[in-house]
Design a protein around this motif. Sequence first.
Motif, PDB file in Angstrom:
ATOM      1  N   ASP A  61      10.029  13.846  19.727  1.00 20.43           N
ATOM      2  CA  ASP A  61       9.147  13.118  18.814  1.00 20.43           C
ATOM      3  C   ASP A  61       7.771  13.778  18.837  1.00 20.43           C
ATOM      4  O   ASP A  61       7.514  14.631  19.694  1.00 20.43           O
ATOM      5  CB  ASP A  61       9.072  11.639  19.226  1.00 20.43           C
ATOM      6  CG  ASP A  61       8.867  10.731  18.010  1.00 20.43           C
ATOM      7  OD1 ASP A  61       8.232  11.181  17.020  1.00 20.43           O
ATOM      8  OD2 ASP A  61       9.339   9.575  18.052  1.00 20.43           O
ATOM      9  N   ARG A  62       6.910  13.326  17.914  1.00 19.28           N
ATOM     10  CA  ARG A  62       5.580  13.934  17.825  1.00 19.28           C
ATOM     11  C   ARG A  62       4.705  13.527  19.007  1.00 19.28           C
ATOM     12  O   ARG A  62       4.874  12.431  19.546  1.00 19.28           O
ATOM     13  CB  ARG A  62       4.907  13.522  16.509  1.00 19.28           C
ATOM     14  CG  ARG A  62       5.452  14.280  15.303  1.00 19.28           C
ATOM     15  CD  ARG A  62       5.031  13.651  14.024  1.00 19.28           C
ATOM     16  NE  ARG A  62       5.612  12.302  13.915  1.00 19.28           N
ATOM     17  CZ  ARG A  62       4.992  11.248  13.407  1.00 19.28           C
ATOM     18  NH1 ARG A  62       3.760  11.354  12.953  1.00 19.28           N
ATOM     19  NH2 ARG A  62       5.593  10.077  13.342  1.00 19.28           N
ATOM     20  N   PRO A  63       3.777  14.394  19.408  1.00 17.64           N
ATOM     21  CA  PRO A  63       2.936  14.054  20.567  1.00 17.64           C
ATOM     22  C   PRO A  63       1.879  12.997  20.219  1.00 17.64           C
ATOM     23  O   PRO A  63       1.269  13.068  19.143  1.00 17.64           O
ATOM     24  CB  PRO A  63       2.256  15.388  20.924  1.00 17.64           C
ATOM     25  CG  PRO A  63       2.352  16.239  19.711  1.00 17.64           C
ATOM     26  CD  PRO A  63       3.519  15.761  18.898  1.00 17.64           C
ATOM     27  N   TYR A  64       1.688  12.024  21.101  1.00 17.03           N
ATOM     28  CA  TYR A  64       0.577  11.084  20.960  1.00 17.03           C
ATOM     29  C   TYR A  64      -0.722  11.879  21.023  1.00 17.03           C
ATOM     30  O   TYR A  64      -0.836  12.816  21.816  1.00 17.03           O
ATOM     31  CB  TYR A  64       0.572  10.073  22.117  1.00 17.03           C
ATOM     32  CG  TYR A  64       1.486   8.896  21.883  1.00 17.03           C
ATOM     33  CD1 TYR A  64       1.265   8.029  20.801  1.00 17.03           C
ATOM     34  CD2 TYR A  64       2.536   8.632  22.752  1.00 17.03           C
ATOM     35  CE1 TYR A  64       2.108   6.942  20.591  1.00 17.03           C
ATOM     36  CE2 TYR A  64       3.380   7.545  22.560  1.00 17.03           C
ATOM     37  CZ  TYR A  64       3.149   6.702  21.471  1.00 17.03           C
ATOM     38  OH  TYR A  64       3.969   5.632  21.266  1.00 17.03           O
ATOM     39  N   GLY A  69       3.798  20.905  17.397  1.00 18.07           N
ATOM     40  CA  GLY A  69       5.159  20.805  17.944  1.00 18.07           C
ATOM     41  C   GLY A  69       5.624  19.414  18.294  1.00 18.07           C
ATOM     42  O   GLY A  69       4.974  18.411  17.982  1.00 18.07           O
ATOM     43  N   MET A  70       6.755  19.376  18.955  1.00 18.53           N
ATOM     44  CA  MET A  70       7.406  18.127  19.331  1.00 18.53           C
ATOM     45  C   MET A  70       7.542  18.064  20.846  1.00 18.53           C
ATOM     46  O   MET A  70       7.470  19.083  21.528  1.00 18.53           O
ATOM     47  CB  MET A  70       8.797  18.057  18.690  1.00 18.53           C
ATOM     48  CG  MET A  70       8.792  18.178  17.184  1.00 18.53           C
ATOM     49  SD  MET A  70       7.940  16.790  16.386  1.00 18.53           S
ATOM     50  CE  MET A  70       9.321  15.684  16.152  1.00 18.53           C
ATOM     51  N   VAL A  71       7.748  16.832  21.330  1.00 17.84           N
ATOM     52  CA  VAL A  71       7.837  16.626  22.780  1.00 17.84           C
ATOM     53  C   VAL A  71       9.182  15.975  23.100  1.00 17.84           C
ATOM     54  O   VAL A  71       9.632  15.084  22.366  1.00 17.84           O
ATOM     55  CB  VAL A  71       6.680  15.712  23.247  1.00 17.84           C
ATOM     56  CG1 VAL A  71       6.775  15.415  24.735  1.00 17.84           C
ATOM     57  CG2 VAL A  71       5.327  16.346  22.914  1.00 17.84           C
ATOM     58  N   MET A  72       9.797  16.380  24.184  1.00 15.76           N
ATOM     59  CA  MET A  72      11.062  15.741  24.592  1.00 15.76           C
ATOM     60  C   MET A  72      10.759  14.346  25.116  1.00 15.76           C
ATOM     61  O   MET A  72       9.874  14.168  25.955  1.00 15.76           O
ATOM     62  CB  MET A  72      11.763  16.561  25.680  1.00 15.76           C
ATOM     63  CG  MET A  72      12.756  17.555  25.110  1.00 15.76           C
ATOM     64  SD  MET A  72      13.437  18.634  26.365  1.00 15.76           S
ATOM     65  CE  MET A  72      14.697  17.579  27.068  1.00 15.76           C
ATOM     66  N   GLY A 130       7.537  20.789  25.496  1.00 14.98           N
ATOM     67  CA  GLY A 130       7.642  20.281  26.869  1.00 14.98           C
ATOM     68  C   GLY A 130       8.188  18.865  26.898  1.00 14.98           C
ATOM     69  O   GLY A 130       8.726  18.370  25.902  1.00 14.98           O
ATOM     70  N   ILE A 131       8.042  18.223  28.064  1.00 19.27           N
ATOM     71  CA  ILE A 131       8.660  16.920  28.303  1.00 19.27           C
ATOM     72  C   ILE A 131       7.585  15.862  28.511  1.00 19.27           C
ATOM     73  O   ILE A 131       6.567  16.134  29.172  1.00 19.27           O
ATOM     74  CB  ILE A 131       9.544  16.999  29.568  1.00 19.27           C
ATOM     75  CG1 ILE A 131      10.561  18.170  29.438  1.00 19.27           C
ATOM     76  CG2 ILE A 131      10.281  15.696  29.829  1.00 19.27           C
ATOM     77  CD1 ILE A 131      11.239  18.540  30.730  1.00 19.27           C
ATOM     78  N   ASP A 132       7.790  14.667  27.983  1.00 19.82           N
ATOM     79  CA  ASP A 132       6.888  13.527  28.197  1.00 19.82           C
ATOM     80  C   ASP A 132       6.512  13.457  29.689  1.00 19.82           C
ATOM     81  O   ASP A 132       7.387  13.443  30.559  1.00 19.82           O
ATOM     82  CB  ASP A 132       7.617  12.243  27.764  1.00 19.82           C
ATOM     83  CG  ASP A 132       6.716  11.011  27.788  1.00 19.82           C
ATOM     84  OD1 ASP A 132       6.001  10.803  28.797  1.00 19.82           O
ATOM     85  OD2 ASP A 132       6.736  10.255  26.792  1.00 19.82           O
TER      86      ASP A 132
END
Length: 224
Positions: A61-64, A69-72, A130-132
């Motif tokens: 999903d999109r980063p807060y 990019g997107m984040v896992m 990257g990852i949350d």
Amino acid sequence: MHFHVITLFPEICQAYTDASVLGRAQKTEKGKGAKSRGKKIAVDYYNPRDFTKDKHKRVDDRPYGGGPGMVMQAEPVLKAWQKAVGLKRNQPKVKTLIMSPRGKQFTNELAKKYAKQYDHLVLISGRYEGIDARVKKALIAEEVSVGDYVLTGGELPALSIIDATARQVPGVLGTYESLEDERTTTGETYTRPDTITFKGKQYRVPKVFLSGDHKEIEARRAQK
Ligand code: SAH
């Protein structure tokens, strides 16, 4: 030693871990006396896509706060971790690593330490940006990097760590290879034939290697 890999691309990794030395180490080999070997390692894969409730199986999903990019997402990764080692209650011998270019540099010393101290190594491979960050907090995980460069995913780093760690597990390498590993450096090596021709030029194995004089050979190998 049991490796658990959390990745969106298990099939890429499994082709590698099923081959050669790592593949052999996952099998029981029947043989006479000392030649019969039990399984030395196990490698299991968990795909976060199998742990998402999203009907399109999305795991990013999109980063807060914005940014490229997107984040896992954290939850599919956390659920995958629970499937892997969550039931191993009070297991001090579980170590969780998150692949990250900003992590602590992985070294052969760390490989030795992991092989000695842990029964379960969980390796979490990132993709996208990257990852949350809550995954690291919730799992009290450590971020590790395989070098000062950025890859498109954590699969190659995870495989590097499994490979380097597995060869430190007693019995994974043959006796001969283990002895080799005790040396600081193997140095120059040659094999048959003693002369090869490439683009019209001949390349011969240096005489000392054909001499049978092991002291001289060692001295030559020690040269940089
Ligand atoms: N902008 C991101 C880059 C992500 S690269 C950042 O600065 O973190 C995508 C994924 O590849 C990462 O989540 C990580 O799992 C993996 N990765 C890339 N390079 C790596 C390295 N040198 N060591 C370990 N993992 C790496």
